[in-house]
Design an enzyme around this catalytic site. Structure first.
Site, mmCIF file in Angstrom:
data_model
loop_
_atom_site.group_PDB
_atom_site.id
_atom_site.type_symbol
_atom_site.label_atom_id
_atom_site.label_comp_id
_atom_site.label_asym_id
_atom_site.label_seq_id
_atom_site.Cartn_x
_atom_site.Cartn_y
_atom_site.Cartn_z
ATOM 1 N N HIS A 8 0.818 -1.212 0.000
ATOM 2 C CA HIS A 8 0.000 0.000 0.000
ATOM 3 C C HIS A 8 0.859 1.272 0.000
ATOM 4 O O HIS A 8 2.063 1.247 0.289
ATOM 5 C CB HIS A 8 -0.904 0.006 1.234
ATOM 6 C CG HIS A 8 -0.117 -0.034 2.518
ATOM 7 N ND1 HIS A 8 0.483 1.071 3.079
ATOM 8 C CD2 HIS A 8 0.186 -1.076 3.336
ATOM 9 C CE1 HIS A 8 1.109 0.727 4.183
ATOM 10 N NE2 HIS A 8 0.954 -0.580 4.363
ATOM 11 N N GLU A 83 -2.864 -7.265 6.927
ATOM 12 C CA GLU A 83 -1.537 -7.226 7.546
ATOM 13 C C GLU A 83 -1.470 -8.148 8.763
ATOM 14 O O GLU A 83 -2.484 -8.462 9.395
ATOM 15 C CB GLU A 83 -1.189 -5.780 7.952
ATOM 16 C CG GLU A 83 0.178 -5.585 8.611
ATOM 17 C CD GLU A 83 1.362 -6.009 7.756
ATOM 18 O OE1 GLU A 83 1.442 -7.208 7.408
ATOM 19 O OE2 GLU A 83 2.221 -5.154 7.470
#
Length: 198
Positions: A8, A83
Site C-alpha cells: 500500500h 496485515e
C-alpha cells in the site's frame, strides 16, 4: 500468469515508524500520490492486469481503488491478505517494543516464524491464512492479477517461496510503499500444492 504483489501507499504511521498491524490507518497525501503514480505505471507498461485483489484495511483498499479506477477493474476484497497482527505492540516503534516488552520480544526474536507476540499472530499463522487465499485467487483468475497488501505479507511470502530464513526477511525482501514484487503463478501454485496447503 503472473501475480504482482504491491504494498500500500504511505501512511503517517509509516513516516513515524510505528507498527501498524491491524490498525486501520489511512493513506496520507503522499500515499495517495504514490497510488496514483502506481496506477500510471501499471497502465502505461505491459503488466496486462486482469484482476485486482486487496486487503480490507483502508490503506491497501484505497490504493487498490485508485489503481482499479485507472485500469477499469474494480478491486475485490479478499480475506487473508490483511496485515499481520502484532497485538500489543501495534502503535509502538520497534525500539519501544524492545524496551517495553523486553522478555516477549526476545522470545519472538529468536523464533519469529512460530512465536506469537502478545495478542498477535506468528508468521506461520499469517501463512496459514494467506496461502489458501492465494490458491483461491489463482484458481479463479485468468491472466495476471494485482494483489494490494502489506509489508509483512510480502516479506513472509517471499521467505516461504524461496526457503530463506524468516529472521532475514527484512534484509532480503523489504518492500517500499507501492513497491511491486512479481511471482509466477506456476512457481507459487506448485509450492503451495507440494506443501499440501491449498
Amino acid at each position: 500468469m503472473k501475480l504482482y504483489f504491491v504494498r500500500h501507499g504511505e501512511t503517517d504511521w509509516n513516516l513515524e515508524s510505528k507498527i501498524q498491524g491491524r490498525n486501520d490507518i489511512p493513506l496520507n497525501a503522499t500515499g495517495v500520490s504514490q497510488a496514483e503514480q502506481l496506477a500510471m505505471t501499471l497502465k502505461m507498461n505491459e503488466y496486462d492486469i486482469k484482476a485486482i485483489y486487496s486487503s480490507r484495511l483502508k490503506r491497501a483498499l484505497v490504493t487498490a481503488e485508485i489503481v482499479g479506477k485507472a485500469l477499469g477493474i474494480p478491486p475485490v476484497v479478499k480475506d487473508g491478505l490483511q496485515e499481520m497482527s502484532l497485538g500489543s505492540w501495534e502503535g509502538f516503534t520497534w525500539p519501544q517494543v524492545r524496551e517495553l516488552f523486553a522478555d516477549e520480544y526476545q522470545c519472538w526474536y529468536q523464533n519469529r516464524r512460530y512465536q506469537v507476540p502478545p495478542g498477535g499472530e506468528s508468521y506461520q499463522q499469517l501463512l496459514d491464512r494467506l496461502l489458501p487465499a492465494l490458491a483461491q485467487i489463482m484458481e479463479e483468475t485468468e491472466g495476471n492479477a494485482l494483489i494490494v497488501t502489506h509489508s509483512a505479507i510480502i516479506m513472509t511470502l517471499m521467505s516461504y517461496v524461496y526457503n530463506t530464513p524468516f529472521e532475514d526477511m527484512a534484509k532480503n525482501y523489504k518492500t517500499g510503499n507501492t513497491g511491486i514484487v512479481e511471482l509466477e503463478k506456476e512457481e507459487l501454485y506448485k509450492k503451495i500444492i507440494q506443501e499440501n496447503i491449498s
